[in-house]
Design a protein around this motif. Structure first.
Motif, PDB file in Angstrom:
ATOM      1  N   GLU A 102       0.834  -1.205   0.000  1.00 29.45           N
ATOM      2  CA  GLU A 102       0.000   0.000   0.000  1.00 29.45           C
ATOM      3  C   GLU A 102       0.864   1.249   0.000  1.00 29.45           C
ATOM      4  O   GLU A 102       0.557   2.234  -0.702  1.00 29.45           O
ATOM      5  N   LEU A 103       1.966   1.234   0.752  1.00 26.78           N
ATOM      6  CA  LEU A 103       2.879   2.371   0.788  1.00 26.78           C
ATOM      7  C   LEU A 103       3.505   2.601  -0.583  1.00 26.78           C
ATOM      8  O   LEU A 103       3.607   3.755  -1.051  1.00 26.78           O
ATOM      9  N   ARG A 153       2.226   1.749  -3.446  1.00 28.07           N
ATOM     10  CA  ARG A 153       1.176   2.233  -4.336  1.00 28.07           C
ATOM     11  C   ARG A 153       0.959   3.728  -4.151  1.00 28.07           C
ATOM     12  O   ARG A 153       0.823   4.480  -5.119  1.00 28.07           O
ATOM     13  N   GLN A 154       0.941   4.166  -2.886  1.00 27.74           N
ATOM     14  CA  GLN A 154       0.759   5.584  -2.599  1.00 27.74           C
ATOM     15  C   GLN A 154       1.926   6.408  -3.127  1.00 27.74           C
ATOM     16  O   GLN A 154       1.732   7.495  -3.691  1.00 27.74           O
ATOM     17  N   GLN A 155       3.139   5.880  -2.955  1.00 24.26           N
ATOM     18  CA  GLN A 155       4.312   6.590  -3.456  1.00 24.26           C
ATOM     19  C   GLN A 155       4.282   6.695  -4.981  1.00 24.26           C
ATOM     20  O   GLN A 155       4.640   7.736  -5.549  1.00 24.26           O
ATOM     21  N   ASN A 178       1.603   6.732  -6.860  1.00 22.15           N
ATOM     22  CA  ASN A 178       0.573   7.715  -7.213  1.00 22.15           C
ATOM     23  C   ASN A 178       1.059   9.141  -7.001  1.00 22.15           C
ATOM     24  O   ASN A 178       0.761  10.042  -7.808  1.00 22.15           O
ATOM     25  N   MET A 179       1.801   9.360  -5.917  1.00 25.39           N
ATOM     26  CA  MET A 179       2.331  10.690  -5.649  1.00 25.39           C
ATOM     27  C   MET A 179       3.348  11.093  -6.710  1.00 25.39           C
ATOM     28  O   MET A 179       3.384  12.248  -7.153  1.00 25.39           O
TER      29      MET A 179
END
Length: 321
Positions: free
Chosen positions: A297-298, A300-302, A304-305
């Motif tokens: 999840e981390l 994926r967030q990175q 996306n950012m």
């Protein structure tokens, strides 16, 4: 959909459900969940009644759930009953389903709000329950191989020490091939859930279970029982018995009688052993999977950012031009 029972709606005890954490699962005051699974006719529901009565007589607090929407009556007092939430016959009528489809759909509907059930099970009470007894549908495949069954099992296992009590009809298993069918079913449940499993040989007041224990411990004894049978099924059972030797070595078993109460003390001793096995083997694996999901999840967030940053820089560059 309000997942509650009449008993819960009148519960005046304090406290509220809290989200499970890794530390909370390790807490010794967490009740042990016993998922009672068995073939139709194995005496599963009667054993549930005996378990509840045995704990009550011993002064041990327990919390009882019924997850069978099609049962007409239950011989025990259920704190949470799926029938209070989902009307099995109405589900069959509304979705034009047969009996098995109705049970499966009812369980699916119930599973959508199972977080409410977990919150009720976590609720602080005086005295605090030591066990959570869970009765499952008589159609074993509906619970063990459905998405809702997996959701319910994983919800319990991620919050409480959880084990499977697989109920075997000892009288019917006196036939070697029927015995082998039961062992294969138990093996499939163990490898699907990866939870500690206890074989509960029921109805020992009718037929003693020692023959089954001997078959599990000694291949030659099982082979002798098949000597008179020369069919392909018998040959297959011999081969499977050799394959399952390692499975048998680590499998706990106990003989019980739902009718007389014989073996219940030994049953709960094995339940405690399964709870300890959960803490030693299942819990570390659960925590490992939780960390892996958090890392994914981390990432994926990175990603996306980073994509958002590149898009923003590209838009700014385009505006300058």
């Amino acid at each position: 959909m309000d997942v509650s029972s009449p008993e819960e709606r009148h519960d005046s005890s304090d406290g509220s459900g809290t989200k499970a954490t890794e530390g909370a699962i390790q807490s010794s005051d967490k009740p042990t969940v016993i998922l009672v699974i068995g073939m139709a006719g194995s005496g599963k529901t009667t054993l549930m009644q005996r378990m509840a009565a045995h704990l009550s007589d011993a002064g041990t607090p327990a919390y009882v759930l019924n997850l069978d929407p099609a049962v007409m009556t239950v011989p025990y007092g259920a704190n949470i009953d799926i029938r209070d939430t989902v009307n099995y016959k109405n589900v069959m009528k509304q979705y034009s389903l047969g009996p098995n489809g109705g049970i499966l759909t009812s369980l699916n509907l119930f599973a959508t709000r199972f977080d409410q059930v977990i919150q009720l099970c976590e609720k602080k009470r005086t005295p605090q329950p030591k066990y959570i007894l869970v009765d499952t549908p008589g159609q074993i495949e509906i619970f063990t191989w459905s998405a809702s069954g997996a959701i319910i099992t994983e919800a319990f296992a991620s919050t409480f020490p959880t084990m499977i009590a697989y109920v075997v009809d000892t009288a019917r298993s006196a036939a070697p091939q029927t015995f082998m069918s039961n062992m294969l079913q138990a093996c499939s449940i163990l490898y699907k859930t990866k939870l500690p499993l206890l074989l509960a040989f029921n109805k020992i007041d009718v037929v003693r279970h020692e023959f089954a224990v001997d078959w599990m411990k000694d291949y030659e004894v099982f082979n002798e029982a098949l000597q008179r049978d020369t069919t392909y099924a018998a040959t297959l059972s011999r081969s499977l018995s050799l394959v399952l030797e390692e499975f048998y070595e680590n499998l706990k078993n106990v003989g019980v009688s739902a009718a007389t109460g014989e073996g219940m003390d030994a049953f709960f001793e094995q339940v405690q052993a399964c709870a300890e096995e959960y803490r030693q083997l299942y819990l570390p694996e659960l925590q490992k999977r939780q960390k892996e999901r958090e890392q994914l999840e981390l990432k994926r967030q990175q990603a996306n950012m980073e994509k958002l940053r590149l898009d923003t820089e590209g838009t700014a560059e385009h505006q300058k031009q």
